[in-house]
Design a protein around this motif. Structure first.
Motif, mmCIF file in Angstrom:
data_model
loop_
_atom_site.group_PDB
_atom_site.id
_atom_site.type_symbol
_atom_site.label_atom_id
_atom_site.label_comp_id
_atom_site.label_asym_id
_atom_site.label_seq_id
_atom_site.Cartn_x
_atom_site.Cartn_y
_atom_site.Cartn_z
ATOM 1 N N ASN A 198 0.804 -1.216 0.000
ATOM 2 C CA ASN A 198 0.000 0.000 0.000
ATOM 3 C C ASN A 198 0.839 1.269 0.000
ATOM 4 O O ASN A 198 0.491 2.263 -0.650
ATOM 5 C CB ASN A 198 -0.940 -0.013 1.212
ATOM 6 C CG ASN A 198 -1.751 1.243 1.354
ATOM 7 O OD1 ASN A 198 -1.287 2.227 1.915
ATOM 8 N ND2 ASN A 198 -2.977 1.226 0.832
ATOM 9 N N GLU A 199 1.951 1.269 0.718
ATOM 10 C CA GLU A 199 2.764 2.485 0.874
ATOM 11 C C GLU A 199 3.406 2.936 -0.435
ATOM 12 O O GLU A 199 3.904 4.056 -0.535
ATOM 13 C CB GLU A 199 3.849 2.268 1.937
ATOM 14 C CG GLU A 199 3.320 2.140 3.357
ATOM 15 C CD GLU A 199 2.804 0.747 3.694
ATOM 16 O OE1 GLU A 199 2.199 0.575 4.769
ATOM 17 O OE2 GLU A 199 3.003 -0.177 2.866
ATOM 18 N N TYR A 200 3.416 2.053 -1.448
ATOM 19 C CA TYR A 200 4.005 2.419 -2.729
ATOM 20 C C TYR A 200 3.005 3.073 -3.675
ATOM 21 O O TYR A 200 3.376 3.508 -4.764
ATOM 22 C CB TYR A 200 4.619 1.186 -3.400
ATOM 23 C CG TYR A 200 5.881 0.710 -2.721
ATOM 24 C CD1 TYR A 200 7.045 1.460 -2.766
ATOM 25 C CD2 TYR A 200 5.904 -0.490 -2.018
ATOM 26 C CE1 TYR A 200 8.204 1.038 -2.132
ATOM 27 C CE2 TYR A 200 7.058 -0.924 -1.379
ATOM 28 C CZ TYR A 200 8.211 -0.155 -1.443
ATOM 29 O OH TYR A 200 9.354 -0.579 -0.817
ATOM 30 N N LEU A 201 1.751 3.144 -3.286
ATOM 31 C CA LEU A 201 0.758 3.794 -4.139
ATOM 32 C C LEU A 201 1.028 5.293 -4.217
ATOM 33 O O LEU A 201 1.399 5.917 -3.225
ATOM 34 C CB LEU A 201 -0.651 3.565 -3.585
ATOM 35 C CG LEU A 201 -1.172 2.130 -3.618
ATOM 36 C CD1 LEU A 201 -2.510 2.050 -2.877
ATOM 37 C CD2 LEU A 201 -1.330 1.643 -5.050
ATOM 38 N N SER A 202 0.807 5.870 -5.386
ATOM 39 C CA SER A 202 0.971 7.311 -5.535
ATOM 40 C C SER A 202 -0.107 8.031 -4.732
ATOM 41 O O SER A 202 -1.144 7.450 -4.380
ATOM 42 C CB SER A 202 0.887 7.700 -7.016
ATOM 43 O OG SER A 202 -0.357 7.295 -7.564
ATOM 44 N N ALA A 203 0.136 9.294 -4.452
ATOM 45 C CA ALA A 203 -0.757 10.062 -3.571
ATOM 46 C C ALA A 203 -2.195 10.071 -4.079
ATOM 47 O O ALA A 203 -3.147 10.008 -3.293
ATOM 48 C CB ALA A 203 -0.238 11.492 -3.435
ATOM 49 N N LYS A 227 8.251 -4.328 3.561
ATOM 50 C CA LYS A 227 8.461 -3.750 2.242
ATOM 51 C C LYS A 227 8.953 -2.305 2.355
ATOM 52 O O LYS A 227 10.135 -2.055 2.513
ATOM 53 C CB LYS A 227 7.163 -3.847 1.429
ATOM 54 C CG LYS A 227 6.533 -5.225 1.438
ATOM 55 C CD LYS A 227 7.448 -6.318 0.911
ATOM 56 C CE LYS A 227 6.757 -7.665 0.951
ATOM 57 N NZ LYS A 227 7.641 -8.770 0.595
ATOM 58 N N ALA A 228 8.045 -1.347 2.281
ATOM 59 C CA ALA A 228 8.453 0.056 2.268
ATOM 60 C C ALA A 228 9.196 0.459 3.540
ATOM 61 O O ALA A 228 10.060 1.343 3.511
ATOM 62 C CB ALA A 228 7.238 0.959 2.067
ATOM 63 N N GLU A 281 9.811 7.381 -3.403
ATOM 64 C CA GLU A 281 10.405 8.123 -4.516
ATOM 65 C C GLU A 281 11.385 7.260 -5.304
ATOM 66 O O GLU A 281 11.358 7.252 -6.549
ATOM 67 C CB GLU A 281 11.113 9.373 -3.984
ATOM 68 C CG GLU A 281 10.145 10.444 -3.467
ATOM 69 C CD GLU A 281 10.858 11.589 -2.757
ATOM 70 O OE1 GLU A 281 12.097 11.496 -2.572
ATOM 71 O OE2 GLU A 281 10.180 12.560 -2.386
ATOM 72 N N ILE A 282 12.254 6.539 -4.608
ATOM 73 C CA ILE A 282 13.207 5.634 -5.259
ATOM 74 C C ILE A 282 12.459 4.590 -6.080
ATOM 75 O O ILE A 282 12.846 4.236 -7.198
ATOM 76 C CB ILE A 282 14.103 4.946 -4.203
ATOM 77 C CG1 ILE A 282 15.105 5.939 -3.597
ATOM 78 C CG2 ILE A 282 14.832 3.737 -4.795
ATOM 79 C CD1 ILE A 282 16.261 6.298 -4.500
ATOM 80 N N ASN A 283 11.353 4.103 -5.517
ATOM 81 C CA ASN A 283 10.563 3.078 -6.200
ATOM 82 C C ASN A 283 9.920 3.631 -7.470
ATOM 83 O O ASN A 283 9.940 2.978 -8.520
ATOM 84 C CB ASN A 283 9.496 2.551 -5.253
ATOM 85 C CG ASN A 283 8.772 1.353 -5.812
ATOM 86 O OD1 ASN A 283 9.329 0.268 -5.900
ATOM 87 N ND2 ASN A 283 7.531 1.537 -6.218
#
Length: 368
Positions: A198-203, A227-228, A281-283
């Motif tokens: 979930n934390e990798y989803l864009s805003a 993960k994140a 951001e890196i992802n």
């Protein structure tokens, strides 16, 4: 005649196959560990945040004592972050623990469990481990077909697993579709929404599933710190659900399932907003780097909302294994997904820019 122990459904289980460790690849192919790049297990390429390392160092002084079985400090941090009462929280030895606890708590042998084709392999393993009947619903565009999953609910269905984003395909379900699905699920059927990525989803795609927990007493939201948050080696996960569900999960979980160092590190990581932002951001940058290369090479891939990309590396059923072996010989570890019924594909974890570049260079050579 030899004696066979345990129920047949346990004997039939195939153990979960994790991504190859760096040390194993070094031994197998005679490579230097320092030169091997691992893009196989969806780990955070930044590693652990410094805040978590410091918290662990401080916690070492008390390592001779058992951890807090109830995880008060960690539950307090989760409670504050997600605005839920502490008695809505269950701690797990990774979110994998939560997924298995749900099967053991709510499903009896021969009852049914629903999950999607190409869903996380642990759903099938947890189902089989309790002697339940699996209802695997055919995927739609490599992801969940929620209408078909709703139609598949049987009289004996007790549990439904949904991953969002999904591993290993990276697909994403918009919140409106999930909410509509939850509305039609009978209240005696527990739904697990597995939000490991979930934390990798864009805003613009972020949503707050804990709001649904307030509405649906049969919902479990599962999260991970692997993960994140960069704590894969410490194994910390948690579930958010109403007390009627949480009480049962806590009755069967092991009393010290999250160790002292893991709890301390998780509290620090949860509060480290700068690290989480940098990880995202890196992802995002790495995703663009990988798909640009796949586009250049003419490779089909599934648009991903996680920290990995599923890419098709050939048309024959030996393609995934063949390309994977060739990459291993070059010191690049990725994840073959033939065990998901995707033998032509590989799942590539998004790494640091230089790691992604090394993988791309190796893939170009391997594909000729």
């Amino acid at each position: 005649m030899s004696t066979q122990f345990g129920p047949e459904y346990v004997r039939a289980l195939a153990p979960y196959q994790a991504g190859k460790p760096i040390a194993e690849v070094a031994r197998e192919f005679g490579l230097e560990e320092s030169k091997i790049i691992k893009l196989a297990s969806n780990e955070n390429p930044l590693g652990m945040p410094e805040s978590a390392k410091l918290a662990m160092q401080q916690a070492v002084a008390d390592i001779g004592r058992y951890p807090d079985a109830n995880g008060f400090d960690l539950k307090a941090a989760i409670s504050a972050k997600y605005n839920v009462p502490q008695d809505w929280i269950t701690l797990g030895n990774g979110s994998n623990d939560i997924l298995e606890l749900a099967a053991h708590a709510f499903v009896q042998p021969k009852q049914s469990v629903i999950y999607a084709q190409y869903g996380f392999l642990v759903y099938a393993l947890a189902t089989q481990a309790v002697g339940a009947r699996a209802i695997e619903v055919k995927a739609k565009d490599f992801g969940h077909d929620l209408q078909a999953m709703a139609a598949a609910i049987a009289d004996d269905t007790r549990l439904i697993y949904i991953a969002n984003p999904n591993n290993p395909t990276g697909t994403f379900l918009p919140p409106a579709e999930l909410d509509a699905f939850l509305k039609v699920v009978p209240q005696h059927v527990v739904v697990v929404i597995d939000e490991a990525y979930n934390e990798y989803l864009s805003a613009d795609l972020q949503y707050e599933s804990t709001d649904w927990v307030r509405t649906y007493p049969n919902l479990i939201v599962s999260r991970t710190m692997s993960k994140a948050y960069g704590l894969a080696g410490l194994r910390v996960g948690f579930a958010i659900a109403q007390p009627g569900v949480t009480d049962l999960l806590n009755r069967i979980r092991q009393p010290f399932n999250v160790n002292s160092l893991a709890q301390a590190a998780a509290v620090a990581a949860l509060n480290d907003k700068a690290f989480l932002q940098k990880s995202a951001e890196i992802n995002a940058q790495g995703y663009k780097q990988l798909i640009a290369a796949f586009d250049m090479l003419g490779l089909k891939y599934v648009p991903s909302f996680g920290n990995f990309v599923l890419v098709k590396v050939g048309d024959d059923d030996g393609a995934g294994a063949r390309v994977n072996l060739a990459l291993l010989k070059k010191g690049i570890i990725v994840r073959p997904v033939g065990n998901y019924g995707l033998p032509q594909w590989l799942r590539i974890t998004i790494g640091l820019p230089e790691e992604n570049a090394a993988f791309i260079d190796a893939l170009k050579v391997v594909l000729g």
